[in-house]
Write an enzyme that holds these catalytic residues in place. Sequence first.
Site, PDB file in Angstrom:
ATOM      1  N   LEU A  22       0.824  -1.018  -0.023  1.00 16.17           N
ATOM      2  CA  LEU A  22      -0.003  -0.061  -0.084  1.00 16.17           C
ATOM      3  C   LEU A  22       1.093   1.339   0.077  1.00 16.17           C
ATOM      4  O   LEU A  22       1.667   1.625   0.981  1.00 16.17           O
ATOM      5  CB  LEU A  22      -0.788   0.109   1.173  1.00 16.17           C
ATOM      6  CG  LEU A  22      -1.933   1.309   1.360  1.00 16.17           C
ATOM      7  CD1 LEU A  22      -2.920   1.278   0.208  1.00 16.17           C
ATOM      8  CD2 LEU A  22      -2.660   1.029   2.784  1.00 16.17           C
ATOM      9  N   ASP A  23       0.667   2.106  -1.086  1.00 21.94           N
ATOM     10  CA  ASP A  23       1.315   3.298  -1.010  1.00 21.94           C
ATOM     11  C   ASP A  23       2.817   3.292  -0.949  1.00 21.94           C
ATOM     12  O   ASP A  23       3.709   4.134  -0.617  1.00 21.94           O
ATOM     13  CB  ASP A  23       0.860   4.304   0.038  1.00 21.94           C
ATOM     14  CG  ASP A  23      -0.714   4.670  -0.247  1.00 21.94           C
ATOM     15  OD1 ASP A  23      -1.108   4.742  -1.204  1.00 21.94           O
ATOM     16  OD2 ASP A  23      -1.182   4.944   0.934  1.00 21.94           O
ATOM     17  N   GLU A  24       3.467   2.078  -1.632  1.00 26.00           N
ATOM     18  CA  GLU A  24       4.823   1.794  -1.656  1.00 26.00           C
ATOM     19  C   GLU A  24       5.332   1.755  -3.124  1.00 26.00           C
ATOM     20  O   GLU A  24       6.602   1.481  -3.406  1.00 26.00           O
ATOM     21  CB  GLU A  24       5.106   0.756  -0.894  1.00 26.00           C
ATOM     22  CG  GLU A  24       5.049   1.005   0.737  1.00 26.00           C
ATOM     23  CD  GLU A  24       6.012   1.585   1.587  1.00 26.00           C
ATOM     24  OE1 GLU A  24       7.149   1.852   0.780  1.00 26.00           O
ATOM     25  OE2 GLU A  24       6.148   1.475   2.770  1.00 26.00           O
TER      26      GLU A  24
END
EC number: 3.5.1.10
Length: 288
Positions: free
Chosen positions: A230-232
């Site tokens: 997530l969001d990486e």
Amino acid sequence: MDALDGQCWILTLSCEDRSGIVSKVTGYLHEIGGNIMEAQQFRDPETNRFFMRVEFEIANSTGVEQFESFGNPAAEFDMRWRFRRRDQAKKVLILVSRFDHCLSDLLYRRRIGELKMDIVGIISNHPGDNLHLPMRDKIPFHHFPVSKDSKPQQEAQIRDVIERTGAELVILARYMQILSDDMARYLRGRCINIHHSFLPGFKGARPYHQAYQRGVKMIGATAHFVTSDLDEGPIIEQDVEQVSHSDMPEDLVTKGRNIEQRVLSRAVRYALEDRILPNGRKTVVFRR
């Protein structure tokens, strides 16, 4: 048409860095009668990877099969490479939830010709009546509600639209649903998300409220490729704007909308123009 009254093509490539790559590429283009209009290159000293993007014009070109002979120099350097006509609009699918400011901005930029893309559909987990879509024209709209229990079925519907339309790029324009690991893997390298925070800080939900709690003096937005983390995902584009101690969370949200729009539109333009090359957990972006 451009100067030679021919067709303009884009070549992108990456490989391990070695002596002679640029010479081999430019020599090949010269041999087939190509005229280079723009060329950018980068060597990553950490990975020793070489990246290159070339725009060139060639008279009387009929199709990508004309460049099959590039396979010989490409094999010599073990390149990952691709030719694409510059005027060939990519097929784009846009996913959105309740907040439609990024979607509306993309539709406007498409209408005025700033973003040359063929939008094959808009998907939302909310009804279309909740979205302000004055510039949707005849773009197909799909309402696919989702719940915790129905996520696999809903993602299967999204996959079906992608397969049927041949979508080459998927844009999460404030689509506030976390994709499953399987879906993220399926969309690897072709799905751009706009996160309303300057990553890697303030990941996850309500980042502006997180920023307010930390008393930040600057907020931002990040466009990145979607991965199962997530969001990486690899970052494509970012921007920031100053805020003050008197700004409340609602003020940060309001100011953040403009940042989100311009960051996402720039990232989408880079993708449409083949200016983004993957580099492990990072990207190489050949800006104009």
